[in-house]
Structure formats: structure tokens, C-alpha cells
Scaffold this motif. Structure first.
Motif, PDB file in Angstrom:
ATOM      1  N   ALA A  11     100.212-101.777  17.657  1.00 32.43           N
ATOM      2  CA  ALA A  11      99.266-102.325  18.642  1.00 32.43           C
ATOM      3  C   ALA A  11      97.991-102.785  17.952  1.00 32.43           C
ATOM      4  O   ALA A  11      97.441-103.851  18.280  1.00 32.43           O
ATOM      5  CB  ALA A  11      98.956-101.284  19.707  1.00 32.43           C
ATOM      6  N   ASP A  12      97.512-102.018  16.990  1.00 32.23           N
ATOM      7  CA  ASP A  12      96.305-102.403  16.250  1.00 32.23           C
ATOM      8  C   ASP A  12      96.537-103.676  15.436  1.00 32.23           C
ATOM      9  O   ASP A  12      95.663-104.535  15.347  1.00 32.23           O
ATOM     10  CB  ASP A  12      95.854-101.271  15.328  1.00 32.23           C
ATOM     11  N   GLU A  13      97.737-103.787  14.815  1.00 31.73           N
ATOM     12  CA  GLU A  13      98.044-104.984  14.056  1.00 31.73           C
ATOM     13  C   GLU A  13      98.102-106.214  14.954  1.00 31.73           C
ATOM     14  O   GLU A  13      97.639-107.294  14.584  1.00 31.73           O
ATOM     15  CB  GLU A  13      99.363-104.816  13.308  1.00 31.73           C
ATOM     16  N   LYS A  14      98.648-106.077  16.154  1.00 29.77           N
ATOM     17  CA  LYS A  14      98.705-107.195  17.095  1.00 29.77           C
ATOM     18  C   LYS A  14      97.299-107.611  17.513  1.00 29.77           C
ATOM     19  O   LYS A  14      97.000-108.797  17.622  1.00 29.77           O
ATOM     20  CB  LYS A  14      99.535-106.826  18.317  1.00 29.77           C
ATOM     21  N   LYS A  15      96.464-106.607  17.746  1.00 28.39           N
ATOM     22  CA  LYS A  15      95.073-106.917  18.096  1.00 28.39           C
ATOM     23  C   LYS A  15      94.384-107.634  16.936  1.00 28.39           C
ATOM     24  O   LYS A  15      93.611-108.556  17.137  1.00 28.39           O
ATOM     25  CB  LYS A  15      94.300-105.640  18.439  1.00 28.39           C
ATOM     26  N   GLY A  16      94.662-107.221  15.737  1.00 31.69           N
ATOM     27  CA  GLY A  16      94.066-107.838  14.555  1.00 31.69           C
ATOM     28  C   GLY A  16      94.476-109.298  14.415  1.00 31.69           C
ATOM     29  O   GLY A  16      93.650-110.168  14.132  1.00 31.69           O
ATOM     30  N   LYS A  18      95.559-111.222  16.845  1.00 28.96           N
ATOM     31  CA  LYS A  18      94.968-111.966  17.963  1.00 28.96           C
ATOM     32  C   LYS A  18      93.509-112.294  17.663  1.00 28.96           C
ATOM     33  O   LYS A  18      93.047-113.410  17.902  1.00 28.96           O
ATOM     34  CB  LYS A  18      95.061-111.171  19.261  1.00 28.96           C
ATOM     35  N   GLY A  19      92.791-111.326  17.129  1.00 30.36           N
ATOM     36  CA  GLY A  19      91.387-111.545  16.781  1.00 30.36           C
ATOM     37  C   GLY A  19      91.231-112.597  15.698  1.00 30.36           C
ATOM     38  O   GLY A  19      90.336-113.449  15.751  1.00 30.36           O
ATOM     39  N   LEU A  20      92.125-112.535  14.723  1.00 29.96           N
ATOM     40  CA  LEU A  20      92.096-113.506  13.637  1.00 29.96           C
ATOM     41  C   LEU A  20      92.404-114.906  14.159  1.00 29.96           C
ATOM     42  O   LEU A  20      91.752-115.886  13.771  1.00 29.96           O
ATOM     43  CB  LEU A  20      93.097-113.105  12.554  1.00 29.96           C
ATOM     44  N   LEU A  21      93.348-115.021  15.064  1.00 26.20           N
ATOM     45  CA  LEU A  21      93.703-116.304  15.651  1.00 26.20           C
ATOM     46  C   LEU A  21      92.539-116.864  16.479  1.00 26.20           C
ATOM     47  O   LEU A  21      92.202-118.044  16.365  1.00 26.20           O
ATOM     48  CB  LEU A  21      94.957-116.158  16.519  1.00 26.20           C
ATOM     49  N   VAL A  22      91.897-116.033  17.279  1.00 31.37           N
ATOM     50  CA  VAL A  22      90.750-116.471  18.081  1.00 31.37           C
ATOM     51  C   VAL A  22      89.612-116.915  17.170  1.00 31.37           C
ATOM     52  O   VAL A  22      88.981-117.957  17.392  1.00 31.37           O
ATOM     53  CB  VAL A  22      90.293-115.349  19.039  1.00 31.37           C
ATOM     54  N   ALA A  23      89.333-116.163  16.118  1.00 29.89           N
ATOM     55  CA  ALA A  23      88.275-116.519  15.172  1.00 29.89           C
ATOM     56  C   ALA A  23      88.589-117.843  14.481  1.00 29.89           C
ATOM     57  O   ALA A  23      87.688-118.678  14.289  1.00 29.89           O
ATOM     58  CB  ALA A  23      88.106-115.400  14.143  1.00 29.89           C
ATOM     59  N   ALA A  24      89.849-118.070  14.131  1.00 28.11           N
ATOM     60  CA  ALA A  24      90.230-119.319  13.468  1.00 28.11           C
ATOM     61  C   ALA A  24      90.048-120.506  14.414  1.00 28.11           C
ATOM     62  O   ALA A  24      89.523-121.555  14.012  1.00 28.11           O
ATOM     63  CB  ALA A  24      91.668-119.238  12.979  1.00 28.11           C
ATOM     64  N   VAL A  25      90.475-120.356  15.668  1.00 25.57           N
ATOM     65  CA  VAL A  25      90.328-121.439  16.640  1.00 25.57           C
ATOM     66  C   VAL A  25      88.856-121.751  16.883  1.00 25.57           C
ATOM     67  O   VAL A  25      88.446-122.923  16.897  1.00 25.57           O
ATOM     68  CB  VAL A  25      91.055-121.086  17.962  1.00 25.57           C
TER      69      VAL A  25
END
Length: 105
Positions: A11-16, A18-25
């Protein structure tokens, strides 16, 4: 217990991710807006003003010789009338000063 710990890590890896994807966008969006802002200089920038002045001078209409002569006549008439007004004011001021000097004696 190890199942709970492993599921928490997943779950933490998925959150990570997702956060990385949002930051990239968001980063790409910011860079695109920044690039567009740099490429499109506003009208008040000095380089844009010089460019605008040069193009407006090139595109300005040229007056005919008759129109230029008429404009010169009007300018001369205006200058003469202003000079006459100034002369009248000076004469009135001088007359007032002379009149005040005579009445003071």
C-alpha cells in the motif's frame, strides 16, 4: 503478522508511485506554462516596444503634398494667433503696470 506488514508495504509503494506520478504531471504542467510565458513576451517589454514602433512606422499612412501644405498653413495660423494673444497679454500687463505706477505717485 507478516501478511499485515507486507500488505502495508504494498500500500505504501502504491501511494509512493501515485505521489510520484502526480508530482511528474504537475512538474510538466508547470514547465509548459513557464515555457509559454517566456516565449510570448508582453507588449510592455522593451524589445516588444521597439518592434511595435518599427512596424507602426512602416505601416503609417503617408500624407499627400496638398494635405501637408494644408497642415503647415494651419500650424502657422495657430502659431500666429498664439503670438498675437501673447502680445495682447503683454500689452495689457504693461498698461496695468503703467497705470498702477501713475496712481501710486
Amino acid at each position: 503478522m507478516s501478511n499485515a506488514i507486507e500488505s502495508q508495504k504494498v500500500a505504501d509503494e502504491k501511494k509512493g508511485w501515485k505521489g510520484l506520478l502526480v508530482a511528474a504531471v504537475l512538474s510538466v504542467l508547470f514547465l509548459v506554462i513557464f515555457y509559454l510565458a517566456i516565449e510570448n513576451e508582453p507588449d510592455y517589454m522593451p524589445s516588444k516596444q521597439q518592434e511595435t514602433n518599427q512596424t507602426s512606422f512602416k505601416n503609417s499612412p503617408v500624407m499627400s503634398k496638398e494635405a501637408l501644405a494644408e497642415a503647415e498653413k494651419q500650424r502657422l495660423a495657430t502659431t500666429e494667433s498664439q503670438a498675437a494673444d501673447t502680445g495682447m497679454k503683454n500689452m495689457q500687463q504693461a498698461a496695468t503696470e503703467t497705470h498702477s505706477e501713475h496712481s501710486a505717485h
